[in-house]
Design a protein around this motif. Sequence first.
Motif, mmCIF file in Angstrom:
data_model
loop_
_atom_site.group_PDB
_atom_site.id
_atom_site.type_symbol
_atom_site.label_atom_id
_atom_site.label_comp_id
_atom_site.label_asym_id
_atom_site.label_seq_id
_atom_site.Cartn_x
_atom_site.Cartn_y
_atom_site.Cartn_z
ATOM 1 N N VAL A 424 0.850 -1.196 0.000
ATOM 2 C CA VAL A 424 0.000 0.000 0.000
ATOM 3 C C VAL A 424 0.884 1.243 0.000
ATOM 4 C CG1 VAL A 424 -1.807 1.215 1.266
ATOM 5 C CG2 VAL A 424 -1.763 -1.289 1.230
ATOM 6 N N ALA A 425 0.407 2.294 -0.632
ATOM 7 C CA ALA A 425 1.153 3.553 -0.702
ATOM 8 C C ALA A 425 0.813 4.434 0.494
ATOM 9 C CB ALA A 425 0.825 4.294 -1.999
ATOM 10 N N ILE A 426 1.847 4.983 1.127
ATOM 11 C CA ILE A 426 1.696 5.981 2.191
ATOM 12 C C ILE A 426 2.084 7.336 1.599
ATOM 13 C CG2 ILE A 426 2.413 6.682 4.490
ATOM 14 C CD1 ILE A 426 0.889 4.082 4.470
ATOM 15 N N ALA A 427 1.193 8.315 1.721
ATOM 16 C CA ALA A 427 1.425 9.604 1.075
ATOM 17 C C ALA A 427 2.654 10.290 1.654
ATOM 18 C CB ALA A 427 0.196 10.497 1.244
ATOM 19 N N SER A 428 3.278 11.109 0.832
ATOM 20 C CA SER A 428 4.437 11.889 1.269
ATOM 21 C C SER A 428 3.976 13.204 1.880
ATOM 22 C CB SER A 428 5.370 12.154 0.081
ATOM 23 O OG SER A 428 6.404 13.034 0.441
ATOM 24 N N ALA A 429 4.596 13.581 2.994
ATOM 25 C CA ALA A 429 4.226 14.833 3.664
ATOM 26 C C ALA A 429 4.696 16.045 2.889
ATOM 27 C CB ALA A 429 4.807 14.856 5.079
ATOM 28 N N GLU A 430 5.639 15.861 1.986
ATOM 29 C CA GLU A 430 6.206 16.975 1.229
ATOM 30 C C GLU A 430 5.706 17.007 -0.206
ATOM 31 O OE1 GLU A 430 10.309 16.259 1.579
ATOM 32 O OE2 GLU A 430 10.427 16.716 3.725
ATOM 33 N N GLY A 431 4.723 16.177 -0.516
ATOM 34 C CA GLY A 431 4.167 16.169 -1.855
ATOM 35 C C GLY A 431 5.002 15.426 -2.874
ATOM 36 N N GLY A 432 5.982 14.661 -2.447
ATOM 37 C CA GLY A 432 6.819 13.911 -3.363
ATOM 38 C C GLY A 432 6.252 12.530 -3.629
ATOM 39 N N ASP A 433 7.148 11.586 -3.966
ATOM 40 C CA ASP A 433 6.718 10.220 -4.238
ATOM 41 C C ASP A 433 6.192 9.569 -2.967
ATOM 42 O OD1 ASP A 433 7.496 10.507 -6.846
ATOM 43 O OD2 ASP A 433 9.504 9.651 -6.521
ATOM 44 N N ALA A 434 5.193 8.695 -3.137
ATOM 45 C CA ALA A 434 4.613 7.997 -1.993
ATOM 46 C C ALA A 434 5.594 6.957 -1.459
ATOM 47 C CB ALA A 434 3.300 7.337 -2.408
ATOM 48 N N HIS A 435 5.356 6.520 -0.235
ATOM 49 C CA HIS A 435 6.217 5.547 0.413
ATOM 50 C C HIS A 435 5.495 4.207 0.511
ATOM 51 C CE1 HIS A 435 8.996 8.767 1.774
ATOM 52 N NE2 HIS A 435 7.882 9.477 1.894
ATOM 53 N N SER A 436 6.259 3.131 0.397
ATOM 54 C CA SER A 436 5.690 1.803 0.537
ATOM 55 C C SER A 436 5.382 1.520 2.003
ATOM 56 C CB SER A 436 6.666 0.760 0.003
ATOM 57 O OG SER A 436 6.306 -0.537 0.401
ATOM 58 N N SER A 437 4.264 0.837 2.257
ATOM 59 C CA SER A 437 3.906 0.487 3.632
ATOM 60 C C SER A 437 4.944 -0.439 4.251
ATOM 61 C CB SER A 437 2.527 -0.183 3.660
ATOM 62 O OG SER A 437 2.533 -1.363 2.879
ATOM 63 N N GLU A 438 5.560 -1.302 3.445
ATOM 64 C CA GLU A 438 6.594 -2.195 3.972
ATOM 65 C C GLU A 438 7.826 -1.406 4.397
ATOM 66 O OE1 GLU A 438 7.738 -5.727 5.370
ATOM 67 O OE2 GLU A 438 5.851 -5.405 4.288
ATOM 68 N N ALA A 439 8.170 -0.383 3.617
ATOM 69 C CA ALA A 439 9.298 0.463 3.991
ATOM 70 C C ALA A 439 9.002 1.247 5.267
ATOM 71 C CB ALA A 439 9.625 1.427 2.846
ATOM 72 N N VAL A 440 7.750 1.672 5.434
ATOM 73 C CA VAL A 440 7.372 2.396 6.643
ATOM 74 C C VAL A 440 7.425 1.467 7.851
ATOM 75 C CG1 VAL A 440 5.510 3.659 7.774
ATOM 76 C CG2 VAL A 440 5.981 4.054 5.355
ATOM 77 N N ARG A 441 6.980 0.227 7.683
ATOM 78 C CA ARG A 441 7.081 -0.741 8.773
ATOM 79 C C ARG A 441 8.536 -0.928 9.205
ATOM 80 N NH1 ARG A 441 3.124 -3.587 5.657
ATOM 81 N NH2 ARG A 441 1.120 -3.736 6.743
ATOM 82 N N ASP A 442 9.415 -1.047 8.241
ATOM 83 C CA ASP A 442 10.831 -1.221 8.563
ATOM 84 C C ASP A 442 11.379 -0.011 9.316
ATOM 85 O OD1 ASP A 442 13.440 -2.812 7.970
ATOM 86 O OD2 ASP A 442 13.909 -0.778 7.312
#
Length: 504
Positions: A424-442
């Motif tokens: 799943v995509a997690i939105a970027s706070a700065e309006g850039g590319d979205a972040h992967s949920s797996e990367a956020v978990r890590d």
Amino acid sequence: MGLSAKLQLRQSQSLVMTPQLMQSIRLLQFTHIELERFIDEEIEKNPLLERPEPVSDEPEMDVRSSLSEAEAADTSIDQMFEVAETSVETLADQLDTSMENVFPDDPAADAVHAPDRPQLSSASTASAGESYNLEEMARAEITLFDHVTEQIAFSLRHPSDLMIAHELADALDEAGYMRASVEEVAERLGTDVEDVCAVLEVCQRFDPPGLFARDLAECLALQLRSKDRLDPAMQAMLANLDLLARRDFVQLRRLCGVDDDDLIDMLAEIRGLDPRPALVFTYGTADPIVPDIIVKPAADGSWSVELNPDALPRVLVNQTYFASVSTRAKSTAEKEFLAECMQSANWLTRSLDQRAKTILKVASEIVRQQDAFLLHGVRHLRPLNLRTVADAIGMHESTVSRVTANKYMMTSRGLFELRYFFSVAIASAEGGDAHSSEAVRDRIRALIDAETAAEILSDDAIVAILNQDGIDIARRTVAKYREAMNIPSSVQRRREKRARAAVG
């Protein structure tokens, strides 16, 4: 308005799901093991299908010579019908071999045949004309039922006690827990509950400690009793495992009547116990994971995506044999049977080829999308969904879903299921590319691992740090990811880290 009957002609297009089309779709979902089993079944039903001869250093026999020998034997089309219609069960009876003996799934059946496994028949050895290297032969695995049955024979003597013990052994699950109550066993055997409890107490002293327990607390208690460590404080802790799960150390310390040092020692003992004592025994062989795709760095800096040859099924259509037997086909039924076998064989080879191409196409697009992950790791995993890959390669989303199910890719960063690369995509706070949920978990896991006893991060603090890193995430999402990774709350982590720091 008048009603009248009319004749109208309409043209329409529709997709008809033929049995072969449905089977082709199923082939996409098959794992390597499932596909091999399916091909074996097709070879058994279709005399025109065969496995290619294994490549070896010895000179191979010419296929044409073997076919000529078959022709010389004057095999009739009626005999081929008999071979094609012979079932697995008939063959098993002829060979005096059951599928349970080859692939033991039932522990009880496994125990019956276990004594015969290590023995080799001298007659069969002599007929084979080969010398066996015993060191290369796989040893017969001891099942839980074998292990328990042996201890029953040494521990009990009375016939009624032996009958009860074997009934209790039949109620063991794979972890070693007894899943039948003593009342049920007593009712089935027509005996007293007291007699069953007496035999159960004997069985609970078997090795490894913890067998025949009826719940987790009893399993741990049996192991502690074997170490002579089941004191009143331990009994109080085992009676309050729910508090231990919540890491409520203050309440546990009060109930057990111990100080911090004793509580830490008791927790260390609990962690050293085995909640599933019977898992050291085998109930059968586990299927190994065979990667379907191998990804390697290419010389030009890109990635080389290849199908794993060990995962590719090997099957051939014997055209020579078909030409030989078709000339001797007499009746219409025989000719139709041969035509159906040839059609089915050609369909299978085409479907396998299309399956391989589809897997390679989907995997290549995944590698293209996740190039940063392969180069830099999980923090650079891009958010990806099935539709994105489907649109890029011109396939339907459902096809991509079937291809990525139970398929594995070997990369320089390890073995991953294809579904791992979709997140799943997690939105970027700065309006850039979205972040992967797996990367956020890590990232969340790394922040918590770096905590100290004096500085424990709350979920709100984690949200603030992630926002500074450009990740727009809500507090409830952080809590959901944390709980999915089995990470306790900040309050529980603070208690545990302070208790450990006090001991250190």
